[in-house]
Design a protein around this motif. Structure first.
Motif, short mmCIF file in Angstrom:
data_model
loop_
_atom_site.label_atom_id
_atom_site.label_comp_id
_atom_site.label_asym_id
_atom_site.label_seq_id
_atom_site.Cartn_x
_atom_site.Cartn_y
_atom_site.Cartn_z
N ILE A 12 0.84 -1.20 0.00
CA ILE A 12 0.00 0.00 0.00
C ILE A 12 0.87 1.25 0.00
N LEU A 13 1.89 1.24 0.86
CA LEU A 13 2.80 2.39 0.94
C LEU A 13 3.52 2.61 -0.39
N ILE A 14 4.06 1.54 -0.96
CA ILE A 14 4.81 1.65 -2.21
C ILE A 14 3.93 2.12 -3.37
N SER A 15 2.70 1.65 -3.41
CA SER A 15 1.82 2.03 -4.52
C SER A 15 1.22 3.43 -4.36
N TYR A 17 2.26 6.08 -1.97
CA TYR A 17 3.10 7.21 -1.55
C TYR A 17 3.54 8.11 -2.70
N PRO A 18 3.99 7.57 -3.83
CA PRO A 18 4.45 8.46 -4.91
C PRO A 18 3.35 9.33 -5.54
N ILE A 19 2.09 8.86 -5.49
CA ILE A 19 1.04 9.58 -6.21
C ILE A 19 0.01 10.28 -5.31
N GLU A 20 -0.07 9.92 -4.05
CA GLU A 20 -1.04 10.53 -3.13
C GLU A 20 -0.31 11.42 -2.12
N ASN A 21 -1.09 12.32 -1.50
CA ASN A 21 -0.45 13.14 -0.46
C ASN A 21 -0.25 12.30 0.79
N THR A 22 0.71 12.68 1.59
CA THR A 22 1.15 11.90 2.74
C THR A 22 0.04 11.71 3.76
N SER A 23 -0.77 12.73 3.98
CA SER A 23 -1.85 12.61 4.98
C SER A 23 -2.86 11.54 4.57
N HIS A 24 -3.13 11.41 3.28
CA HIS A 24 -4.08 10.40 2.80
C HIS A 24 -3.51 8.99 3.02
N GLY A 44 13.40 4.44 0.05
CA GLY A 44 13.86 5.23 -1.10
C GLY A 44 12.74 5.70 -2.00
N LEU A 45 11.53 5.79 -1.46
CA LEU A 45 10.39 6.24 -2.26
C LEU A 45 10.40 7.75 -2.39
N GLN A 46 9.99 8.21 -3.57
CA GLN A 46 9.88 9.65 -3.81
C GLN A 46 8.54 9.96 -4.45
N LYS A 47 8.09 11.17 -4.23
CA LYS A 47 6.82 11.61 -4.81
C LYS A 47 7.03 11.93 -6.29
N TYR A 48 6.03 11.57 -7.11
CA TYR A 48 6.03 12.00 -8.50
C TYR A 48 5.61 13.46 -8.53
N ILE A 49 6.12 14.18 -9.48
CA ILE A 49 5.69 15.56 -9.65
C ILE A 49 4.30 15.52 -10.26
N LYS A 50 3.39 16.24 -9.65
CA LYS A 50 2.01 16.22 -10.12
C LYS A 50 1.88 17.02 -11.41
N SER A 51 0.97 16.57 -12.26
CA SER A 51 0.81 17.20 -13.58
C SER A 51 0.38 18.66 -13.46
N ARG A 52 -0.42 18.99 -12.46
CA ARG A 52 -0.87 20.38 -12.29
C ARG A 52 0.34 21.28 -11.99
N TRP A 53 1.22 20.81 -11.14
CA TRP A 53 2.42 21.59 -10.82
C TRP A 53 3.26 21.78 -12.08
N LEU A 54 3.37 20.72 -12.89
CA LEU A 54 4.14 20.83 -14.12
C LEU A 54 3.53 21.86 -15.08
N GLU A 55 2.19 21.89 -15.16
CA GLU A 55 1.52 22.88 -16.01
C GLU A 55 1.81 24.29 -15.51
N GLN A 56 1.74 24.48 -14.18
CA GLN A 56 2.03 25.80 -13.61
C GLN A 56 3.48 26.19 -13.88
N ALA A 57 4.38 25.24 -13.69
CA ALA A 57 5.80 25.52 -13.92
C ALA A 57 6.07 25.86 -15.38
N MET A 58 5.42 25.16 -16.30
CA MET A 58 5.59 25.43 -17.73
C MET A 58 5.07 26.82 -18.08
#
Length: 195
Positions: A12-15, A17-24, A44-58
């Motif tokens: 559950i954590l591995i699936s 953690y990268p795509i959901e927020n930590t509190s969830h 060694g898990l890391q969060k994926y960059i969310k697509s909305r953030w990428l749109e804002q950054a672009m």
């Protein structure tokens, strides 16, 4: 009581953690956010960059050299602080010329806004000096409300027939450089057709 990480909980954590927020993730696992973060770091898990953030950054990267932070924040419907954070993460810097151009454009917009407020008799919002002769502009506005008509230049006011004249304000206007003249025939015809 120590939390036991079973295979199912680790999956559950591995699936998630990268795509959901930590509190969830913490809520699903029934543990604290800190415990989730510590275990994710060990794995060694890391969060994926969310697509909305990428749109804002672009968007910010594309418009950084031509728009102010507040304009970008308004377009993206986010705070100025968030725009600043994204700019810092992206490592963007403006040239002196770009910064001056944006400030000049922004000041021009503020000056126009302040002039509109003064013309309509509203108090200014900022301390920017936008009018060279504010008393004359305010008097013209008051006279227009009483029925006087604006002339072809900013120094002329037309006096229509049948208007109750305010000689005191006309005298004050004369000291400010205004001229009060009867409405010319061709202009009177235009106004009578409109009314």
């Amino acid at each position: 009581m120590k939390y036991i990480w079973t295979e199912e909980r680790l999956e559950i954590l591995i699936s998630l953690y990268p795509i959901e927020n930590t509190s969830h993730v913490a809520k699903i696992l029934g543990i604290s956010e800190r415990s989730v973060k510590v275990k994710a770091a060990k794995l060694g898990l890391q969060k994926y960059i969310k697509s909305r953030w990428l749109e804002q950054a672009m968007y910010i990267r594309t418009h950084f050299s031509e728009k102010s932070y507040s304009e970008m924040a308004k377009e993206l419907k986010i705070s100025n602080a968030k725009v600043c954070r994204i700019v810092k993460i992206l490592g963007l810097r403006r040239t002196r010329q770009e910064a001056c151009s944006i400030m000049s454009e922004r000041r021009g917009w503020l000056v126009k806004r302040e002039r509109r407020r003064i013309i309509f008799g509203m108090n200014p919002v900022s301390n920017i000096k936008v009018v060279t002769n504010r008393p004359r502009i305010e008097l013209r506005h008051r006279l227009r409300r009483k029925g006087y008509l604006p002339g072809e230049t900013r120094f002329e006011m037309y006096i229509p027939e049948g208007i109750k004249r305010n000689l005191r304000q006309e005298a004050f206007g004369s000291t400010l450089g205004l001229r009060f003249i009867p409405v010319p025939q061709q202009i009177e015809k235009v106004y009578s057709q409109v009314i």
